[in-house]
Design a protein around this motif. Structure first.
Motif, PDB file in Angstrom:
ATOM      1  N   LYS A 149       0.847  -1.190   0.000  1.00 30.28           N
ATOM      2  CA  LYS A 149       0.000   0.000   0.000  1.00 30.28           C
ATOM      3  C   LYS A 149       0.879   1.236   0.000  1.00 30.28           C
ATOM      4  CE  LYS A 149      -3.940   2.141   2.335  1.00 30.28           C
ATOM      5  NZ  LYS A 149      -4.909   2.043   3.467  1.00 30.28           N
ATOM      6  N   ILE A 150       0.517   2.239  -0.783  1.00 28.81           N
ATOM      7  CA  ILE A 150       1.253   3.507  -0.830  1.00 28.81           C
ATOM      8  C   ILE A 150       0.448   4.558  -0.091  1.00 28.81           C
ATOM      9  CG2 ILE A 150       2.134   5.349  -2.311  1.00 28.81           C
ATOM     10  CD1 ILE A 150       2.655   3.248  -4.447  1.00 28.81           C
ATOM     11  N   HIS A 151       1.098   5.192   0.886  1.00 29.82           N
ATOM     12  CA  HIS A 151       0.456   6.242   1.669  1.00 29.82           C
ATOM     13  C   HIS A 151       0.883   7.610   1.138  1.00 29.82           C
ATOM     14  CE1 HIS A 151      -0.919   3.458   4.818  1.00 29.82           C
ATOM     15  NE2 HIS A 151       0.226   2.828   4.617  1.00 29.82           N
ATOM     16  N   SER A 152       0.091   8.623   1.394  1.00 29.00           N
ATOM     17  CA  SER A 152       0.425  10.002   1.032  1.00 29.00           C
ATOM     18  C   SER A 152       0.477  10.828   2.306  1.00 29.00           C
ATOM     19  CB  SER A 152      -0.626  10.583   0.074  1.00 29.00           C
ATOM     20  OG  SER A 152      -0.328  11.924  -0.237  1.00 29.00           O
ATOM     21  N   PHE A 153       1.673  11.361   2.626  1.00 30.13           N
ATOM     22  CA  PHE A 153       1.869  12.146   3.838  1.00 30.13           C
ATOM     23  C   PHE A 153       2.424  13.530   3.501  1.00 30.13           C
ATOM     24  CE2 PHE A 153       2.509   7.739   5.625  1.00 30.13           C
ATOM     25  CZ  PHE A 153       1.309   7.702   6.340  1.00 30.13           C
TER      26      PHE A 153
END
Length: 207
Positions: free
Chosen positions: A3-7
């Protein structure tokens, strides 16, 4: 499973109808009046090669001297407060205060080179007159200095992943951003005047 998160987002606030038509007209008349009568500002622009007029270095309290700018400031206060809530800042009982506000009347061929706004926390621009071809404001990815050998983005990359983001304004539009965000205004290619009002906010004590 991956999963790729955006922070760490960079937020830009936009309101397209931030003032009524009558106030926009009053602000345009006041801005053009200053562009003709503010001798100190005119001399500063000539000395520094500014293509047009700005009150940035000459007039320090437009809301205190001209009713239209005071009316605009009251509206800005509300929008800045909303933006601060979206940023989830803990301002510890303080409140946003407009620290400076100035007029920009940009002629054809004029531009604002890339810059940030120091000694403030929220900066923004309200647009009074935007003739066809006047061009956008362009924001730069604040991580540029850390990218080192990173490859360039593809031309068809999603907007949120591009290295530069453009916002094309219209009369009555308001844009807010955190003051550290680098931005520029490309060359004004319109025949008419591009009139805007820029400002900075700090966090001060409540009354």
């Amino acid at each position: 499973m991956s999963k790729i998160h955006s922070f760490f987002p960079t937020l830009i606030y936009r309101a397209d109808e931030a003032a009524p038509a009558r106030l926009i007209t009053d602000l345009e008349e006041a801005s053009l009046m200053l562009a003709h009568e503010d001798e100190a500002g005119i001399k500063w622009c000539e000395k520094h090669g500014y293509s047009g007029y700005t009150s940035y270095a000459s007039l320090s309290d437009l809301p205190g001297s001209i009713a239209a700018f005071k009316a605009l400031e009251k509206r800005l206060d509300l929008h800045v407060s909303k933006f601060i809530k979206a940023l989830h800042w803990d301002i510890r009982g303080g409140k946003p205060i407009c620290d400076s506000l100035w007029v920009n009347v940009l002629q054809e061929g004029g531009a604002h080179s890339s810059h940030i706004h120091t000694n403030s926390v929220i900066s923004g621009t309200f647009y009074v007159a935007v003739p066809p071809g006047a061009g956008p404001i362009v924001y730069e990815d604040p991580r540029h200095a850390l990218m080192m050998a990173a490859p360039p983005r593809k031309q068809n990359a999603p907007r949120e992943l591009k290295s530069h983001i453009s916002e094309t304004p219209k009369p009555g539009a308001l844009l807010l951003w955190e003051s550290w965000l680098r931005h520029e205004v490309p060359v004004n290619r319109a025949e008419g005047l591009r009139i805007s009002i820029s400002f900075n906010y700090v966090i001060g004590p409540k009354d």
